[in-house]
Enzyme design. Sequence first.
Site, PDB file in Angstrom:
ATOM      1  N   CYS A  43      72.371  32.033  48.267  1.00  0.00           N
ATOM      2  CA  CYS A  43      72.990  33.274  47.780  1.00  0.00           C
ATOM      3  C   CYS A  43      74.494  33.178  47.985  1.00  0.00           C
ATOM      4  O   CYS A  43      75.021  33.580  49.022  1.00  0.00           O
ATOM      5  CB  CYS A  43      72.415  34.483  48.519  1.00  0.00           C
ATOM      6  SG  CYS A  43      70.659  34.722  48.212  1.00  0.00           S
ATOM      7  N   CYS A  58      71.310  31.356  30.383  1.00  0.00           N
ATOM      8  CA  CYS A  58      71.394  31.518  31.834  1.00  0.00           C
ATOM      9  C   CYS A  58      72.621  30.818  32.397  1.00  0.00           C
ATOM     10  O   CYS A  58      72.753  30.671  33.612  1.00  0.00           O
ATOM     11  CB  CYS A  58      70.123  30.997  32.515  1.00  0.00           C
ATOM     12  SG  CYS A  58      69.768  29.260  32.189  1.00  0.00           S
ATOM     13  N   CYS A  62      63.392  36.525  53.486  1.00  0.00           N
ATOM     14  CA  CYS A  62      64.591  36.354  52.674  1.00  0.00           C
ATOM     15  C   CYS A  62      64.869  37.661  51.943  1.00  0.00           C
ATOM     16  O   CYS A  62      63.951  38.292  51.417  1.00  0.00           O
ATOM     17  CB  CYS A  62      64.378  35.207  51.680  1.00  0.00           C
ATOM     18  SG  CYS A  62      65.670  35.057  50.430  1.00  0.00           S
ATOM     19  N   GLN A 114      59.841  34.357  34.185  1.00  0.00           N
ATOM     20  CA  GLN A 114      61.059  34.798  34.857  1.00  0.00           C
ATOM     21  C   GLN A 114      60.752  35.305  36.264  1.00  0.00           C
ATOM     22  O   GLN A 114      59.755  35.998  36.476  1.00  0.00           O
ATOM     23  CB  GLN A 114      61.736  35.902  34.046  1.00  0.00           C
ATOM     24  CG  GLN A 114      62.291  35.446  32.698  1.00  0.00           C
ATOM     25  CD  GLN A 114      63.617  34.704  32.818  1.00  0.00           C
ATOM     26  OE1 GLN A 114      64.105  34.437  33.916  1.00  0.00           O
ATOM     27  NE2 GLN A 114      64.195  34.355  31.691  1.00  0.00           N
ATOM     28  N   TYR A 122      62.218  26.980  21.853  1.00  0.00           N
ATOM     29  CA  TYR A 122      62.070  26.912  23.313  1.00  0.00           C
ATOM     30  C   TYR A 122      61.114  28.028  23.763  1.00  0.00           C
ATOM     31  O   TYR A 122      61.353  28.717  24.753  1.00  0.00           O
ATOM     32  CB  TYR A 122      63.414  27.123  24.034  1.00  0.00           C
ATOM     33  CG  TYR A 122      64.559  26.226  23.627  1.00  0.00           C
ATOM     34  CD1 TYR A 122      64.711  24.960  24.183  1.00  0.00           C
ATOM     35  CD2 TYR A 122      65.525  26.650  22.723  1.00  0.00           C
ATOM     36  CE1 TYR A 122      65.793  24.148  23.837  1.00  0.00           C
ATOM     37  CE2 TYR A 122      66.602  25.845  22.363  1.00  0.00           C
ATOM     38  CZ  TYR A 122      66.723  24.598  22.927  1.00  0.00           C
ATOM     39  OH  TYR A 122      67.796  23.795  22.583  1.00  0.00           O
ATOM     40  N   CYS A 155      71.922  28.522  54.527  1.00  0.00           N
ATOM     41  CA  CYS A 155      71.097  28.275  53.349  1.00  0.00           C
ATOM     42  C   CYS A 155      71.937  27.883  52.136  1.00  0.00           C
ATOM     43  O   CYS A 155      71.701  26.863  51.506  1.00  0.00           O
ATOM     44  CB  CYS A 155      70.262  29.522  53.049  1.00  0.00           C
ATOM     45  SG  CYS A 155      69.412  29.484  51.464  1.00  0.00           S
TER      46      CYS A 155
END
Length: 398
Positions: free
Chosen positions: A33, A355, A106, A230, A259, A30
């Site tokens: 992660c 972020c 997952c 979120q 924002y 994948c």
Amino acid sequence: MQNSGNKTVAFNKAAVRVGKGNGCPHYKKCGGCHLQNMTYDEQLKYKQIKCIKLLGKFCRVKEIMGMENPIHYRCKVQAAFSKDRSGIISGVYQSSTHKIVPIDSCLIEDSKCDEIIVTIRKLLKSFKLKPFNENEMTGFLRHVLIRKGFYTGQIMVVLVTGTPVFPSSRSFINALLQRHPEITTIVQNINNKFTSLVLGEKNIILYGNGYIEDTIFDFKFRISPRSFYQVNPEMTSVLYGKAVEYMELTGKETVIDAYCGTGTIGIIASKYARQVIGVEVNNDAVRDARFNAKQNGIKNIKFYTADASDFMLEMANAGENADVLIMDPPRAGSDEKFMSSVISLSPKHVVYVSCNPETLARDLKYFTRHGYSIRKIQPVDMFPHTNHVECCVQLCRT
């Protein structure tokens, strides 16, 4: 305020051990992660060091705040659908490719959401519905997006189709609800364009009211298919709580929420400020923000559809001022036009929610050159097992 149940989990040896052979069987295929080869306490150390290297030159970086149970935290789950030799498959795109890695469950996604996606895949076969083929632009189902309210338990299923025609739609929906009665609303989103975007412009409500609700602290928020919200609600309470703390509100301040999206941070801050002004260029988000303010009975907040840079310059030119600015830009960070408008407005405090510590470091350098000092930096692990880390920063006008 509701108790999120989170605390600082800095290098906690008792934290869940997911990495080093105890993790996801899809880890190598994948690529989503990146850090599952590490235990969770090692991940926290890695992210702490990363933040110190990038941001430590501005001020002391506080100890990262992590999760007590860093698995199955994503309450927004999406799966792509396709067909291979074995039949219909669903899963995620392999990192940096358009190849689907078949996944039934997952370790970072909500378990119930994963179960529903598997059920939908099985129903496709039963109802003889085909996955959408992007090369030929034929077929039916492209993606499934599921959003779950962490505190309310409400579940929204969005079926993203390549055509508005939905054969046997009522029977399909009934079969899905029979297997998962906990679903509160189902929406068909039509995306018939050749694009990498998951969602199209048009929604058709097939069941329920077309949205779900969830809460942060004492406030209720509407989440529609295209709303930004979120994906880790547990740590959202931690991050937003820290942001409001860094505003140092006394009840007399005017706060600008740039924002602002659907107004989450601004609405939370309104409880402690004289007034809040939310600015957002996306009109749909502003409509949701106004609804959220109204349903929470908040009267000291106003939302405007505008470019935040232009809005703040107009305020500055009109002789108006703001005491606090909260900014939460995308991963690319802010731009010089926006930051120069902040300098023109010259609020006493700026709270920067980031972020991406790389672009954060770049932007903080600009602010320090233009009359602001960095007082506090708090990393928050919103996305365990990935490279991503959020930071909340307090800037003060010198």
